[in-house]
Motif scaffolding. Structure first.
Motif, PDB file in Angstrom:
ATOM      1  N   ILE A 103     -14.810 -14.813  -7.472  1.00 50.88           N
ATOM      2  CA  ILE A 103     -15.927 -14.762  -6.468  1.00 50.88           C
ATOM      3  C   ILE A 103     -16.271 -13.166  -6.191  1.00 50.88           C
ATOM      4  O   ILE A 103     -17.593 -12.918  -6.310  1.00 50.88           O
ATOM      5  N   GLN A 104     -15.189 -12.415  -6.012  1.00 51.88           N
ATOM      6  CA  GLN A 104     -15.644 -11.176  -5.379  1.00 51.88           C
ATOM      7  C   GLN A 104     -16.185 -10.095  -6.616  1.00 51.88           C
ATOM      8  O   GLN A 104     -16.908  -9.327  -6.500  1.00 51.88           O
ATOM      9  N   LEU A 105     -15.542 -10.375  -7.855  1.00 50.92           N
ATOM     10  CA  LEU A 105     -16.051  -9.860  -8.900  1.00 50.92           C
ATOM     11  C   LEU A 105     -17.326  -9.997  -9.230  1.00 50.92           C
ATOM     12  O   LEU A 105     -18.245  -9.271  -9.498  1.00 50.92           O
ATOM     13  N   LEU A 106     -17.523 -11.412  -9.154  1.00 50.78           N
ATOM     14  CA  LEU A 106     -18.980 -11.796  -9.340  1.00 50.78           C
ATOM     15  C   LEU A 106     -20.000 -10.981  -8.356  1.00 50.78           C
ATOM     16  O   LEU A 106     -21.093 -10.562  -8.550  1.00 50.78           O
ATOM     17  N   LEU A 107     -19.521 -11.041  -7.040  1.00 53.92           N
ATOM     18  CA  LEU A 107     -20.530 -10.758  -5.843  1.00 53.92           C
ATOM     19  C   LEU A 107     -20.776  -9.127  -6.191  1.00 53.92           C
ATOM     20  O   LEU A 107     -21.728  -8.636  -5.644  1.00 53.92           O
ATOM     21  N   THR A 108     -19.716  -8.336  -6.622  1.00 52.34           N
ATOM     22  CA  THR A 108     -19.736  -6.945  -6.992  1.00 52.34           C
ATOM     23  C   THR A 108     -20.494  -6.422  -8.046  1.00 52.34           C
ATOM     24  O   THR A 108     -20.505  -5.228  -8.479  1.00 52.34           O
ATOM     25  N   GLY A 109     -20.631  -7.644  -8.727  1.00 52.90           N
ATOM     26  CA  GLY A 109     -21.364  -7.309  -9.996  1.00 52.90           C
ATOM     27  C   GLY A 109     -20.468  -6.761 -11.331  1.00 52.90           C
ATOM     28  O   GLY A 109     -21.136  -6.285 -12.481  1.00 52.90           O
ATOM     29  N   ARG A 110     -19.259  -7.085 -11.118  1.00 53.98           N
ATOM     30  CA  ARG A 110     -18.229  -6.649 -12.437  1.00 53.98           C
ATOM     31  C   ARG A 110     -18.263  -7.751 -13.070  1.00 53.98           C
ATOM     32  O   ARG A 110     -17.303  -7.768 -14.246  1.00 53.98           O
ATOM     33  N   ALA A 111     -18.743  -8.883 -12.839  1.00 54.24           N
ATOM     34  CA  ALA A 111     -18.761 -10.186 -13.747  1.00 54.24           C
ATOM     35  C   ALA A 111     -20.145 -11.024 -13.484  1.00 54.24           C
ATOM     36  O   ALA A 111     -20.735 -10.653 -12.470  1.00 54.24           O
TER      37      ALA A 111
END
Length: 257
Positions: A173-181
């Protein structure tokens, strides 16, 4: 030959008598003792875990207590690590395991299950402002944050996604929220639990698989009366609204289907 037939008939009757004598034995013992012993992890939020006061809480804990109420007995929880939890049934440490145990053919070959009491589905999660990914097929060429060895990771890869390795749901979820995924495929129950605690998080479900995985109460084989009593208890707590109240606390909605 008549004597052989007589022996066979007598033996069959004896087996039937023993079987009849043991049928319902577990349920009878539970009611006589006034206690339903339940095996659980105590480390698997939001299903079974310890709160800030160290009290054992969680969705499965509340479901177990509700079943006990319907059976007219108290519930005693015995905690153990997942690896040996189900084996504890064989050792008669407890009467049932209530710990999000998935109903599988392999487990059904050795144990009995209640009717399913919770369902989970693979869901495709994206940022709230994402309009490009609407189906699993839209993952082609996109980055999906996944535990690399998980079934969810395999599903993302099958749909053409480039995998970004993570340690689990929170990191995905964190990678998704930060745009890395661009997305993550994960468990619907984990997502509902996350949104329950962080309703303003900028994530949404874009799609979900049709087929669900179900969990049930697992018990030793050979006592249909106990299974029937647990099934009746589950039906009763769904009918009287108890199930929905518990589900709302932990997930914000009914999670039985």
């Amino acid at each position: 030959m008549k004597w052989l037939k007589s022996l066979l008939v007598a033996g069959t009757l004896q087996v039937l008598a023993v079987t009849a004598g043991h049928a319902g034995a577990n349920l009878d013992q539970i009611k006589q003792a006034g206690v339903l012993k339940v095996g659980t992890e105590g480390t698997y939020a939001p299903f079974t875990y310890h709160d800030e006061s160290n009290a054992l809480v969680g969705f499965d804990v509340e479901i177990a207590k509700a079943i006990g109420d319907k059976l007219g007995v108290k519930v005693e929880f015995l905690e153990g690590k997942w690896d040996g939890l189900i084996a504890g049934l064989d050792a008669n440490r407890y009467d049932a395991v209530i710990n999000e145990v998935g109903i599988t053919d392999a487990r059904k070959a050795k144990y009995d299950f209640s009717d399913p009491y919770i369902a989970s589905k693979a869901v495709l999660i994206v940022r709230g402002d994402n309009t490009d990914i609407k189906t699993f097929a839209d993952l082609k060429g996109k980055k999906s944050a996944q535990s690399l060895t998980s079934n969810f990771g395999k599903l993302a890869e099958t749909n053409g996604a480039e995998l970004v390795g993570t340690d689990g749901f929170d990191q995905s979820i964190q990678l998704l929220l930060t745009g890395r995924a661009d997305a993550t495929i994960n468990d619907s129950l984990s997502f509902l639990d996350f949104k329950k605690h962080k309703p303003d998080a900028n994530v949404k479900i874009a799609a979900q698989e049709e087929n669900a995985d179900y969990s049930g109460v697992i018990v030793r084989k050979g006592d249909p009366e106990l299974v029937a009593a647990i099934n009746k208890a589950l039906a009763d707590i769904k009918a009287d609204g108890t199930y929905k109240k518990i589900a709302d606390i932990y997930f914000g909605q009914d999670v039985s289907k």
